[in-house]
Enzyme design. Structure first.
Site, PDB file in Angstrom:
ATOM      1  N   LYS A 222       6.835  10.166 -12.787  1.00 57.44           N
ATOM      2  CA  LYS A 222       5.500  10.739 -12.887  1.00 57.44           C
ATOM      3  C   LYS A 222       5.574  12.234 -13.190  1.00 57.44           C
ATOM      4  CE  LYS A 222       1.242  11.359 -10.215  1.00 57.44           C
ATOM      5  NZ  LYS A 222       0.575  11.124  -8.924  1.00 57.44           N
ATOM      6  N   GLU A 228      15.603  10.681  -6.745  1.00 62.10           N
ATOM      7  CA  GLU A 228      16.443   9.530  -7.047  1.00 62.10           C
ATOM      8  C   GLU A 228      16.413   9.185  -8.536  1.00 62.10           C
ATOM      9  OE1 GLU A 228      14.362   8.629  -3.029  1.00 62.10           O
ATOM     10  OE2 GLU A 228      13.883   9.582  -4.934  1.00 62.10           O
ATOM     11  N   GLY A 299      -2.283   5.341  -5.872  1.00 62.34           N
ATOM     12  CA  GLY A 299      -1.196   5.099  -4.932  1.00 62.34           C
ATOM     13  C   GLY A 299      -0.188   4.091  -5.400  1.00 62.34           C
ATOM     14  N   ARG A 300       0.377   3.331  -4.459  1.00 64.76           N
ATOM     15  CA  ARG A 300       1.350   2.311  -4.791  1.00 64.76           C
ATOM     16  C   ARG A 300       0.646   1.049  -5.287  1.00 64.76           C
ATOM     17  NH1 ARG A 300       4.316   6.252  -4.938  1.00 64.76           N
ATOM     18  NH2 ARG A 300       6.262   6.338  -3.793  1.00 64.76           N
ATOM     19  N   GLU A 391       2.750  -1.137   1.009  1.00 65.30           N
ATOM     20  CA  GLU A 391       2.526   0.292   0.790  1.00 65.30           C
ATOM     21  C   GLU A 391       1.045   0.609   0.642  1.00 65.30           C
ATOM     22  OE1 GLU A 391       4.873   2.149  -2.260  1.00 65.30           O
ATOM     23  OE2 GLU A 391       6.319   2.728  -0.726  1.00 65.30           O
ATOM     24  N   HIS A 422      15.836 -23.920   2.705  1.00 62.68           N
ATOM     25  CA  HIS A 422      17.142 -23.909   3.366  1.00 62.68           C
ATOM     26  C   HIS A 422      17.484 -22.522   3.904  1.00 62.68           C
ATOM     27  CE1 HIS A 422      18.126 -27.992   2.002  1.00 62.68           C
ATOM     28  NE2 HIS A 422      17.454 -27.672   0.896  1.00 62.68           N
ATOM     29  N   LYS A 547      11.203  11.485   2.955  1.00 61.24           N
ATOM     30  CA  LYS A 547      11.739  12.283   1.850  1.00 61.24           C
ATOM     31  C   LYS A 547      11.992  13.716   2.285  1.00 61.24           C
ATOM     32  CE  LYS A 547       9.524   9.680  -1.909  1.00 61.24           C
ATOM     33  NZ  LYS A 547       8.586   9.766  -3.051  1.00 61.24           N
TER      34      LYS A 547
END
Length: 1003
Positions: A222, A228, A299-300, A391, A422, A547
């Site tokens: 952004k 990261e 947002g997310r 989120e 399973h 962060k």
């Protein structure tokens, strides 16, 4: 008027205070008295709890609701939550994301071109379609081959760098489309990979097998400041630059960012702004190749502010599948957008699903939800919805900042059936109650019908899709078990309580259009939940604190590693863990401590002095100077660097023994720290003397030390050990000083391991190959590799038990070469990595543990060797780099991370390059050839630095070929063995011969 936070709290009403909410709380008591076994017997109820919208069938009859329950939930939505008004405000572009003062217009990203959707009074749809048209044009150029990389090759592989929704959303759609026949046909011959985790393992997996020449990297950030993402972007930039040069970045990297424009710009201004963006251009990416998205996707929610329907997902997906396929996906999502806005709540898929989630979480107290798609194509759907839902709705306060007295948000997890059956179905059948979403499709993407089978593969899968919801709803009572003659003691274990809610979504197929619809249904469902609970689903402050703290830890790690500063400023637990994490590195930088002295220390000193007396004697000197060259061999196949071993060993024991002898017990104890520093100083002095001995006038140095001058002549280059046992020519030697072992490979088909001190054979291995050409010790000294004419490389563990004939069993056979194995070498400090060279013109990097090829160097690639590979050498300073010599008269440099092409080709020889060896500094390497010369090359520039030739030294026209070379420890001296039996020692600075020796037999 000044409005305080207290005023807002006093005036804002929570939905839990409304009458419809209280009515539902009381209604829970009535539901607790029912069981789904009974509710499912009501056919009219079940009919009312099923709807079908545009081919998608929703069955929520197995939810713990009655018809009046749904009426109460709809009243809660319409009256108390004012859901219709909130949806309208979202579609009108109001700033419903109040904490960030933004619109929430993910619907504009997939709106038709003629739609009008405004934010701050401006229609944003033209801006969206400007970017979509730009993506369409760019992706078509890349896919058609009109846009090529720096070397002119088509870009067929894409690596998309992003994190969170920028990764999970596009990954879900990509995974779902991979097996759709139409999409798969459009993606033939192309690859799309996603790089999200800052863990270097993720980088290695993302670029494994890729060629920088054909790879395009899409950087999604952004602001172009996300730690990261930008570290991964810089890593990929280095990967491309190291292979193709820095100028290639503009051709191989593009960006998706908001760091180039504002959503309030008109289209004309936006295009101008693209040309002047800052951080993207500074990174090295051409601003013309940057694609915009906007901050009005809240947002997310909808897969990060960088929604999968924006350039974040559309660009990489269009590069892989073509824009027409992606446009179908967008149209499917847009279809649900219209349905959500205009459909009545009683038949509105997102509204009904959202209300059921609120009912299960807040009123019935079920905190989790299992998303169970019965299609492997949807394997990444649950992780994506997990991120979007948790989120978005993982909040503890209302949109007005008031702490909530009820639970919100769902714990989402899931796995495709029947894998999940399973895995965790045991818990959802007999453990905790977890409401489940079963998702299936009528048509399979890849149908299989086997002759003789009762049902098709897809029918078998869907049988479980239809059965599992009933098993959860009905269960199995103790009475039923007794009727089935289940033993009494097993009845409690086999009882299923049932009454576990679920719903089923049945799609007509899983093509791009329906995948878009499925995604939009869940996006709007999450919005409905947030609207009902009265929270802001469009911000994500919960991810910020970690962060901030991580940045503090990052600073501490930097200070501790670079300046050895102690960990401080953290709580006890964090300090302990950080110290533990760093202690290995700190220990490596700290001088080693000496153990407390005791009587054995003094005795050791005496023994050392006695050993010293032996070493300085004529017999001791002969024992210490081990040079494993056989007088029965004239050509030097391998030259260990021990010509000065006698002097060095004597000096080292003299200094150590003298120090131990002078120090008394009490002095050693009192001066423990000082002694440590003294040992380190003595070691440094010894290293300096080693360098002096090899890099200065040897005779002058010996004379200054009061010793007899050492003259390099044929009388000094004699072997003090004879290793006899082979019945054929010896072609390769290697040794491990730490283990005092030597390995030899011979034409007689045998591999022999020798004790270097006693000349005794410790192992004699008979190979099926009639001619063993190469051998190499692993760094640990316990494994040895060899190869020869059988095109295989065999690995032996020297700690294994021998068989009756005294042979070691083969622990691993590496097969894959199509020609003889001429050379092999273990990667430095990696016992599981081996590089081989072969007559098939290739080199191969192997995983010794699995026996699998990791990378192949050369072969079909045009930059590879055009004839047999004869020798390899791995860079001791950078184990990713190695050089190979070949019958094509060239040497080539390779990077194990880039298997597709040689980094550089070195010319100059006029015959086969028989041997290559890296210079100790790792920046140069030497070669030996059939043309009788040795040459020194600069690895980085490719320049030829020196040529060493007997012809120029002796004026001899009949120059023998060079069979082997080796450098001294410092690199000052170059040892060269020739086919006529001569051994020359060259001064690499002067290109002059320092010594000459002869052998008796040509190998």
């Amino acid at each position: 008027m000044h409005v305080t936070f207290q005023t807002v709290m006093a005036s804002a009403a929570l939905i839990c205070d409304s009458e419809p909410w209280k009515d539902l709380k009381e209604h829970v008591n009535a539901i607790e008295k029912t069981h789904l076994r009974d509710l499912m017997n009501d056919v009219e109820r079940c009919q009312s709890l099923m709807i079908e919208i545009d081919g998608i069938h929703l069955d929520y009859s197995r939810q713990r609701v009655r018809l009046d329950t749904m009426e109460k939930l709809l009243k809660l939505a319409e009256v108390a939550a004012q859901l219709k008004q909130k949806i309208g405000r979202m579609y009108n572009g109001d700033h419903i994301n109040s904490t960030e003062n933004r619109s929430v217009l993910h619907i504009a990203l997939r709106a038709p071109r003629d739609k009008v959707i405004c934010s701050d009074g401006k229609n944003v749809v033209p801006d969206v379609w400007y970017v979509l048209d730009k993506i369409k044009e760019f992706s078509e150029r890349v896919r058609s081959g009109s846009w090529v990389g720096a070397t002119g090759k088509a870009l067929k592989d894409v690596v998309a760098i992003g994190i969170g929704g920028s990764f999970l959303g596009p990954l879900f759609v990509h995974t779902a489309l991979q097996t759709d026949p139409e999409a798969a046909d459009c993606a033939r011959g192309r690859q799309l990979r996603f790089l999200a985790n800052v863990d270097p393992v993720d980088v290695a997996r993302s670029i494994s097998g890729l060629n920088p020449e054909t790879t395009l990297v899409v950087v999604v950030s952004k602001t172009f400041t996300t730690a990261e993402t930008m570290l991964n972007a810089r890593t990929m930039r280095e990967w491309i630059s190291s292979a193709l040069g820095t100028q290639a970045v503009a051709k191989h990297m593009v960006a998706v960012s908001t760091n180039l424009m504002c959503c309030s710009f008109p289209v004309v201004e936006m295009r101008a702004e693209e040309q002047s963006n800052g951080l993207v251009e500074k990174f090295g990416i051409d601003p013309a190749n940057t694609f915009a998205f906007w901050d009005w996707v809240g947002g997310r929610y909808s897969g990060d502010p960088n929604a999968v329907c924006s350039a974040v997902g559309v660009l990489p997906l269009s590069l892989q599948y073509g824009f027409p396929i992606v446009e179908k996906f967008l149209n499917g999502a847009s279809n649900i957008d219209n349905h959500f806005y205009s459909g009545s709540f009683e038949r509105n898929l997102p509204v009904l699903l959202g209300l059921l989630s609120v009912w299960n979480v807040t009123f019935l107290g079920y905190p989790a939800r299992a998303i169970l798609p019965y299609s492997q194509a949807l394997e990444k759907f649950a992780p994506h919805i997990q991120q979007v839902s948790m989120e978005s709705n993982g909040k503890g306060v209302s949109i007005d900042g008031i702490p909530l007295p009820f639970e919100t948000g769902e714990i989402d997890f899931g796995e495709p059936g029947t894998n999940g059956q399973h895995s965790f179905y045991q818990l959802i059948h007999q453990g905790r109650v977890v409401p489940c979403d079963f998702i299936g499709s009528i048509k399979s993407q890849q149908p299989i019908y086997l002759k003789g089978e009762v049902v098709s593969n897809h029918d078998e899968l869907m049988s479980n899709f239809f059965a599992q919801p009933d098993a959860l709803a009905y269960g199995k009572s103790p009475e039923q078990l007794l009727e089935d003659n289940v033993p009494d003691h097993l009845v409690p274990h086999k009882t299923f309580s049932g009454n576990r809610p679920s719903l089923s979504l049945l799609l007509p197929s899983l093509d791009a259009y329906n995948i878009g619809k499925l995604l939009a249904i869940y996006e709007h469902r999450i919005a409905v939940e947030g609207f009902i609970w009265g929270i802001n689903s469009f911000d994500q402050w919960g991810v910020e604190l970690g962060k901030v703290l991580a940045s503090q830890v990052r600073k501490q790690l930097h200070l501790s590693r670079t300046k050895r500063e102690p960990v401080q400023g953290f709580n006890f637990s964090a300090t302990t863990l950080l110290t533990r994490y760093l202690e290995v590195h700190l220990r490596a930088a700290t001088p080693p401590r000496l153990p407390s002295p005791h009587l054995s220390t003094v005795l050791t000193g005496l023994l050392v002095l006695l050993l010293l007396l032996f070493l300085v004697s004529p017999f001791g000197a002969l024992s210490a100077s081990l040079l494993p060259l056989s007088p029965n061999t004239r050509s030097v196949a391998s030259l260990p660097l021990l010509f000065s071993h006698r002097i060095l060993l004597s000096e080292e024991f003299l200094i150590f023994g003298y120090w131990v002898w002078l120090m008394s017990f009490s002095e050693l104890k009192d001066r423990h720290v000082a002694a440590t520093a003294m040992v380190n100083t003595l070691r440094d002095r010894l290293n300096q003397k080693r360098q002096q001995l090899l890099d200065t006038d040897v005779a002058g140095y010996a004379k200054s030390q009061g010793r007899t001058a050492v003259n390099f002549s044929s009388t000094d280059l004699v072997c003090c050990r004879t290793l006899q046992g082979h019945t054929g020519k010896v072609y390769s030697l290697d040794w491990t000083p730490e283990k005092n072992r030597i390995v030899s490979a011979s034409q007689d088909g045998r591999l022999i391991i020798w004790n270097a001190l006693t000349s005794q054979k410790t192992h004699a291995i008979k190979l099926p190959c009639a001619w063993v050409m190469t051998c190499s010790f692993a760094p640990n000294g316990y494994s040895v590799a060899c190869g020869g004419l059988d095109s295989e490389c065999s690995i032996f563990n020297l700690n294994s038990q021998v068989d009756r004939d005294g042979n070691l069993p083969v622990s691993r056979v590496l097969t894959g070469h199509k020609g003889y194995v001429s050379s092999c070498e273990f990667v430095r400090d990696q016992d599981t990595r081996l590089i081989t060279g072969s007559g098939d013109q290739t080199c191969v990097l192997w995983d010794v543990t699995t026996g699998q090829r990791i990378s192949v160097f050369g072969g079909e690639f045009p930059s590879g060797h055009t004839s047999d590979v004869l020798s390899i050498s791995i860079n001791s300073s950078n184990s990713n780099m190695f050089v190979s010599g070949s019958c094509d008269a060239t040497a080539r440099l390779w990077d194990t991370r880039i298997a597709s092409r040689a980094i550089r080709t070195y010319h100059g020889h006029h015959g086969d390059v028989n041997t290559v060896k890296f210079f100790p500094d790792g920046q140069r390497f030497g070669t030996g050839s059939d043309d009788g010369t040795c040459r020194l090359f600069d690895m980085r520039t490719g320049h030829q630095l020196q040529v060493y030739s007997q012809q120029q030294a002796n004026n001899d026209q009949d120059v023998p070929i060079v069979t082997s070379i080796a450098f001294s420890i410092s690199g000052r001296l170059l040892f060269a063995g020739y086919s006529n039996g001569d051994c020359y020692v060259w001064d690499t600075l002067l290109a002059e011969i320092w010594a000459f020796g002869g052998h008796r037999k040509v190998i």
